[in-house]
Design an enzyme around this catalytic site. Structure first.
Site, short mmCIF file in Angstrom:
data_model
loop_
_atom_site.label_atom_id
_atom_site.label_comp_id
_atom_site.label_asym_id
_atom_site.label_seq_id
_atom_site.Cartn_x
_atom_site.Cartn_y
_atom_site.Cartn_z
N TYR A 184 16.55 69.52 42.34
CA TYR A 184 17.59 69.65 43.36
C TYR A 184 18.58 68.49 43.26
O TYR A 184 19.80 68.68 43.24
CB TYR A 184 16.96 69.69 44.75
CG TYR A 184 17.97 69.69 45.87
CD1 TYR A 184 18.67 70.84 46.21
CD2 TYR A 184 18.24 68.52 46.59
CE1 TYR A 184 19.60 70.84 47.23
CE2 TYR A 184 19.17 68.51 47.62
CZ TYR A 184 19.84 69.67 47.93
OH TYR A 184 20.77 69.66 48.94
N SER A 223 25.39 66.61 47.96
CA SER A 223 24.31 65.97 48.70
C SER A 223 24.23 64.51 48.29
O SER A 223 24.48 64.17 47.12
CB SER A 223 22.97 66.65 48.42
OG SER A 223 21.89 65.89 48.95
#
Length: 265
Positions: free
Chosen positions: A142, A129
């Site tokens: 995250y 990501s």
């Protein structure tokens, strides 16, 4: 080419499984919910697998080998997000985040590597990501898990360089998937950061539905699998150019200020 995809029952993993199966790859989808996944993508062959359990992954890979002879490519898509401040998010929730996002990537890689190394060939694609490079406020855990995955892939690329194995990072920005529905948003009603957390959550919830669908990431995965020499990383999505450019050129303080403005915190 025999391709094993983890996290294949939804989101980016499901889009990749559907596209690769349609393009003639023999796709083995790994999921904890095989029955639902099979109904969604019938052209893939499905395996019950918990990516955080080494015995489960080992059994799944052995099943692929028994059916198809070998795993030519591994695509790691399993992951989820948690939301909340660093101060107030429990260690238990944080460990669960890393168990899936980091160890759920590491374990399948470790299991498929010996055979790939022995035959001197294979491809390992990991969906990371852009938040690994531009961390999201109140999604620090995250973002940290994705930064760890980023470095894992880069180190792996060097380690397996002599063996004809290519490790590649697929780095999406905002992508419209069921990610919001699977995110553990937590209870912020009594948080010291409540107002800012809600503001950040509102930005995230509004932006993801406007983002491109997972098909754009699936197309990038296909490109990496079919490239003669796949790149180390592929960025995907509307912010795929801006975020890396800003992180390279701007001082950290300026980058963090821009992130605060974007998420209204």
């Amino acid at each position: 080419m025999n391709v094993l995809i983890t996290g294949a029952s939804s989101g980016i993993g499901a889009a990749a499984a559907a596209l690769l199966a349609a393009r003639g790859f023999r796709v083995f989808g790994a999921s904890r919910n095989v029955d639902a996944a099979r109904q969604r993508i019938s052209r893939a062959e499905w395996l019950s697998m918990d990516v955080t359990d080494e015995a489960s992954v080992d059994a799944g890979v052995k099943e692929v080998v028994a059916r198809a002879g070998q795993v030519d490519a591994l695509v790691c898509c399993a992951g989820f997000g948690i939301f909340g401040s660093i101060e107030e998010t429990s260690v238990e929730r944080t460990k669960a985040q890393f168990e899936t996002n980091f160890f759920g990537t590491l374990i399948p890689i470790r299991v498929v590597l010996p055979a790939m190394r022995e035959r001197r060939g294979g491809r390992i694609l990991v969906v990371g990501s852009l938040s690994g490079r531009a961390p999201i406020p109140f999604q620090a855990h995250y973002s940290a898990s994705k930064a760890a995955v980023d470095n894992l892939v880069l180190a792996l690329r060097n380690e397996v360089h002599p063996y004809g194995i290519f490790a590649t990072l697929i780095e999406p920005g905002d992508i419209r998937t069921e990610f919001n529905d699977r995110t553990d948003w937590g209870d912020v009603s009594s948080s010291a950061y409540a107002e800012r957390i809600r503001s950040c959550e509102e930005v995230i919830r509004k932006s993801l539905p406007l983002a491109p669908g997972p098909e754009v990431v699936a197309a990038t995965i296909l490109a990496a699998l079919t490239a003669r020499r796949p790149r180390v990383r592929y960025t995907v999505g509307p912010d795929a150019r801006l975020v890396p450019f800003a992180r390279r050129l701007l001082p950290d303080a300026w980058s963090l200020a821009a992130i605060r403005r974007h998420f209204r915190v």
